[in-house]
Scaffold this motif. Structure first.
Motif, PDB file in Angstrom:
ATOM      1  N   ILE A  65      32.214  41.367  39.880  1.00 54.41           N
ATOM      2  CA  ILE A  65      31.098  42.328  39.840  1.00 54.41           C
ATOM      3  C   ILE A  65      31.146  43.275  41.033  1.00 54.41           C
ATOM      4  CG2 ILE A  65      28.578  42.511  40.052  1.00 54.41           C
ATOM      5  CD1 ILE A  65      28.476  39.905  38.320  1.00 54.41           C
ATOM      6  N   THR A  66      31.483  42.732  42.209  1.00 57.40           N
ATOM      7  CA  THR A  66      31.496  43.574  43.412  1.00 57.40           C
ATOM      8  C   THR A  66      32.803  44.343  43.574  1.00 57.40           C
ATOM      9  OG1 THR A  66      32.289  41.745  44.781  1.00 57.40           O
ATOM     10  CG2 THR A  66      29.891  42.063  44.642  1.00 57.40           C
ATOM     11  N   GLY A  67      33.795  44.032  42.740  1.00 56.99           N
ATOM     12  CA  GLY A  67      35.061  44.752  42.808  1.00 56.99           C
ATOM     13  C   GLY A  67      35.917  44.399  44.007  1.00 56.99           C
ATOM     14  N   TRP A  68      35.768  43.185  44.524  1.00 60.00           N
ATOM     15  CA  TRP A  68      36.564  42.763  45.681  1.00 60.00           C
ATOM     16  C   TRP A  68      38.051  42.867  45.350  1.00 60.00           C
ATOM     17  CZ3 TRP A  68      39.409  38.153  47.044  1.00 60.00           C
ATOM     18  CH2 TRP A  68      39.687  38.072  48.407  1.00 60.00           C
ATOM     19  N   PRO A  69      38.860  43.451  46.240  1.00 62.06           N
ATOM     20  CA  PRO A  69      40.269  43.718  45.917  1.00 62.06           C
ATOM     21  C   PRO A  69      41.106  42.486  45.541  1.00 62.06           C
ATOM     22  CG  PRO A  69      39.640  44.821  47.959  1.00 62.06           C
ATOM     23  CD  PRO A  69      38.484  43.960  47.550  1.00 62.06           C
ATOM     24  N   GLY A  70      40.810  41.328  46.092  1.00 63.12           N
ATOM     25  CA  GLY A  70      41.606  40.140  45.810  1.00 63.12           C
ATOM     26  C   GLY A  70      41.101  39.305  44.647  1.00 63.12           C
ATOM     27  N   ARG A  71      40.190  39.885  43.860  1.00 65.63           N
ATOM     28  CA  ARG A  71      39.538  39.101  42.800  1.00 65.63           C
ATOM     29  C   ARG A  71      40.521  38.566  41.770  1.00 65.63           C
ATOM     30  NH1 ARG A  71      38.594  44.412  42.217  1.00 65.63           N
ATOM     31  NH2 ARG A  71      38.972  45.409  40.225  1.00 65.63           N
ATOM     32  N   TRP A  72      41.568  39.327  41.448  1.00 65.44           N
ATOM     33  CA  TRP A  72      42.485  38.874  40.394  1.00 65.44           C
ATOM     34  C   TRP A  72      43.336  37.703  40.863  1.00 65.44           C
ATOM     35  CZ3 TRP A  72      40.132  40.051  36.442  1.00 65.44           C
ATOM     36  CH2 TRP A  72      39.503  41.283  36.291  1.00 65.44           C
ATOM     37  N   LYS A  73      43.719  37.716  42.131  1.00 65.04           N
ATOM     38  CA  LYS A  73      44.425  36.545  42.667  1.00 65.04           C
ATOM     39  C   LYS A  73      43.510  35.328  42.650  1.00 65.04           C
ATOM     40  CE  LYS A  73      47.636  38.763  45.865  1.00 65.04           C
ATOM     41  NZ  LYS A  73      48.052  38.880  47.262  1.00 65.04           N
ATOM     42  N   PHE A  74      42.255  35.538  43.056  1.00 66.53           N
ATOM     43  CA  PHE A  74      41.282  34.441  43.090  1.00 66.53           C
ATOM     44  C   PHE A  74      41.111  33.827  41.701  1.00 66.53           C
ATOM     45  CE2 PHE A  74      37.030  32.590  43.076  1.00 66.53           C
ATOM     46  CZ  PHE A  74      36.997  31.903  44.279  1.00 66.53           C
ATOM     47  N   LEU A  75      41.132  34.665  40.683  1.00 66.75           N
ATOM     48  CA  LEU A  75      40.953  34.198  39.299  1.00 66.75           C
ATOM     49  C   LEU A  75      42.238  33.647  38.684  1.00 66.75           C
ATOM     50  CD1 LEU A  75      38.770  37.075  37.899  1.00 66.75           C
ATOM     51  CD2 LEU A  75      38.140  34.669  37.929  1.00 66.75           C
ATOM     52  N   LEU A  76      43.329  34.371  38.820  1.00 65.86           N
ATOM     53  CA  LEU A  76      44.532  34.059  38.046  1.00 65.86           C
ATOM     54  C   LEU A  76      45.369  32.913  38.602  1.00 65.86           C
ATOM     55  CD1 LEU A  76      45.660  37.644  37.028  1.00 65.86           C
ATOM     56  CD2 LEU A  76      44.533  35.903  35.627  1.00 65.86           C
ATOM     57  N   ILE A  77      45.453  32.776  39.913  1.00 70.63           N
ATOM     58  CA  ILE A  77      46.303  31.719  40.461  1.00 70.63           C
ATOM     59  C   ILE A  77      45.785  30.331  40.064  1.00 70.63           C
ATOM     60  CG2 ILE A  77      47.209  30.672  42.574  1.00 70.63           C
ATOM     61  CD1 ILE A  77      47.422  33.582  43.685  1.00 70.63           C
ATOM     62  N   PRO A  78      44.494  30.022  40.197  1.00 73.54           N
ATOM     63  CA  PRO A  78      44.027  28.722  39.698  1.00 73.54           C
ATOM     64  C   PRO A  78      44.178  28.562  38.178  1.00 73.54           C
ATOM     65  CG  PRO A  78      42.487  29.567  41.297  1.00 73.54           C
ATOM     66  CD  PRO A  78      43.458  30.685  40.994  1.00 73.54           C
ATOM     67  N   TYR A 101      33.128  27.749  41.822  1.00 73.64           N
ATOM     68  CA  TYR A 101      34.287  28.628  41.660  1.00 73.64           C
ATOM     69  C   TYR A 101      33.980  29.765  40.678  1.00 73.64           C
ATOM     70  CZ  TYR A 101      38.771  30.318  39.979  1.00 73.64           C
ATOM     71  OH  TYR A 101      39.802  31.123  39.589  1.00 73.64           O
ATOM     72  N   LEU A 102      33.448  29.439  39.509  1.00 71.87           N
ATOM     73  CA  LEU A 102      33.166  30.467  38.502  1.00 71.87           C
ATOM     74  C   LEU A 102      32.091  31.440  38.971  1.00 71.87           C
ATOM     75  CD1 LEU A 102      33.383  28.293  35.267  1.00 71.87           C
ATOM     76  CD2 LEU A 102      35.046  29.994  36.096  1.00 71.87           C
ATOM     77  N   GLY A 103      31.078  30.910  39.666  1.00 74.87           N
ATOM     78  CA  GLY A 103      30.042  31.787  40.209  1.00 74.87           C
ATOM     79  C   GLY A 103      30.606  32.746  41.248  1.00 74.87           C
ATOM     80  N   THR A 104      31.465  32.225  42.106  1.00 75.40           N
ATOM     81  CA  THR A 104      32.098  33.079  43.118  1.00 75.40           C
ATOM     82  C   THR A 104      33.018  34.098  42.457  1.00 75.40           C
ATOM     83  OG1 THR A 104      31.997  31.258  44.714  1.00 75.40           O
ATOM     84  CG2 THR A 104      33.504  33.072  45.221  1.00 75.40           C
ATOM     85  N   ALA A 105      33.774  33.658  41.456  1.00 80.70           N
ATOM     86  CA  ALA A 105      34.672  34.571  40.739  1.00 80.70           C
ATOM     87  C   ALA A 105      33.878  35.703  40.090  1.00 80.70           C
ATOM     88  CB  ALA A 105      35.475  33.800  39.689  1.00 80.70           C
ATOM     89  N   ALA A 106      32.766  35.357  39.464  1.00 86.10           N
ATOM     90  CA  ALA A 106      31.928  36.389  38.835  1.00 86.10           C
ATOM     91  C   ALA A 106      31.426  37.375  39.881  1.00 86.10           C
ATOM     92  CB  ALA A 106      30.754  35.738  38.102  1.00 86.10           C
ATOM     93  N   PHE A 107      30.985  36.867  41.023  1.00 90.21           N
ATOM     94  CA  PHE A 107      30.516  37.736  42.098  1.00 90.21           C
ATOM     95  C   PHE A 107      31.628  38.678  42.565  1.00 90.21           C
ATOM     96  CE2 PHE A 107      30.152  38.555  46.660  1.00 90.21           C
ATOM     97  CZ  PHE A 107      28.938  39.235  46.690  1.00 90.21           C
ATOM     98  N   LEU A 108      32.844  38.138  42.719  1.00 89.77           N
ATOM     99  CA  LEU A 108      33.963  38.958  43.186  1.00 89.77           C
ATOM    100  C   LEU A 108      34.333  40.040  42.174  1.00 89.77           C
ATOM    101  CD1 LEU A 108      36.246  36.207  44.768  1.00 89.77           C
ATOM    102  CD2 LEU A 108      34.681  37.777  45.933  1.00 89.77           C
TER     103      LEU A 108
END
Length: 163
Positions: free
Chosen positions: A47-60, A38-45
Motif C-alpha cells: 500500500i505504501t509502495g515501499w521499494p523492497g516490497r516485492w522481495k519481501f513478498l516473493l522470496i518467502p 507477515y501478511l499484514g506487514t506485506a500489505a502495508f508495504l
C-alpha cells in the motif's frame, strides 16, 4: 530422538486437560501469528509502495513453494509412523513429507524477510521461528533434523535480499 522421547513429551503436554488445551492452542497460534504479522506487514508495504516490497513478498513465497516440492520428492516418513507413538499434535498416519519442516522453513523465511526490513524485527521473527520449530518436535510431528533443515533451507534465498 526416540519413540520414548516423543511419548514422554506427549504425556507431559497432555497431563491435565488445562495443560493440553493451553499447548494445543499455543502450538496452533504460533504459526498463525507469524503468518498474520507477515501478511499484514506485506500489505502495508504494498500500500505504501515501499521499494523492497516485492522481495519481501516473493522470496518467502518461492521458499515455501520450493520446500513443498522438496518435501514431496523426499517423502520422509513422520517420526510417529516410524517410531510407533501417538503424537500430541493432530496427526495423519502415513502422511510422510516430514523433511524439512514446512512450518519451520516458512517461519525462517519470514524471519529473513523481516531482517531485510530491520535487524530487530528479524531477530524477533527468528525467535518465533525457533519456537515454531520447537513446537513441531515437542508436539511429535517432526524429527529435530526436520526442523533444523527447515531453519537452514531459506538461508541461501535470504542472500537475494542483498541484491
Amino acid at each position: 530422538m526416540t519413540g520414548e522421547f516423543y511419548r514422554a513429551c506427549a504425556a507431559w503436554l497432555g497431563k491435565t486437560p488445562r495443560r493440553a488445551s493451553f499447548f494445543r492452542c499455543l502450538f496452533r497460534l504460533l504459526p498463525l501469528v507469524d503468518a498474520a504479522v507477515y501478511l499484514g506487514t506485506a500489505a502495508f508495504l504494498v500500500i505504501t509502495g515501499w521499494p523492497g516490497r516485492w522481495k519481501f513478498l516473493l522470496i518467502p513465497a518461492v521458499t515455501f513453494l520450493l520446500v513443498s516440492l522438496l518435501r514431496r520428492a523426499l517423502n520422509r516418513p513422520r517420526p510417529y509412523d516410524r517410531l510407533g507413538y501417538t503424537p500430541f499434535l493432530p496427526a495423519e498416519p502415513g502422511k510422510g513429507k516430514s523433511f524439512p519442516s514446512r512450518h519451520t522453513a516458512s517461519a525462517a523465511a519470514i524471519a529473513c524477510a523481516f531482517g531485510f526490513l530491520s535487524p530487530a524485527a528479524g531477530a524477533a521473527a527468528g525467535l518465533l521461528a525457533l519456537a515454531i520449530g520447537a513446537s513441531r518436535v515437542i508436539g511429535g510431528a517432526h524429527y529435530l533434523g526436520d526442523v533444523l533443515g527447515g531453519l537452514l533451507f531459506p538461508l541461501p534465498f535470504a542472500l537475494l535480499y542483498l541484491l
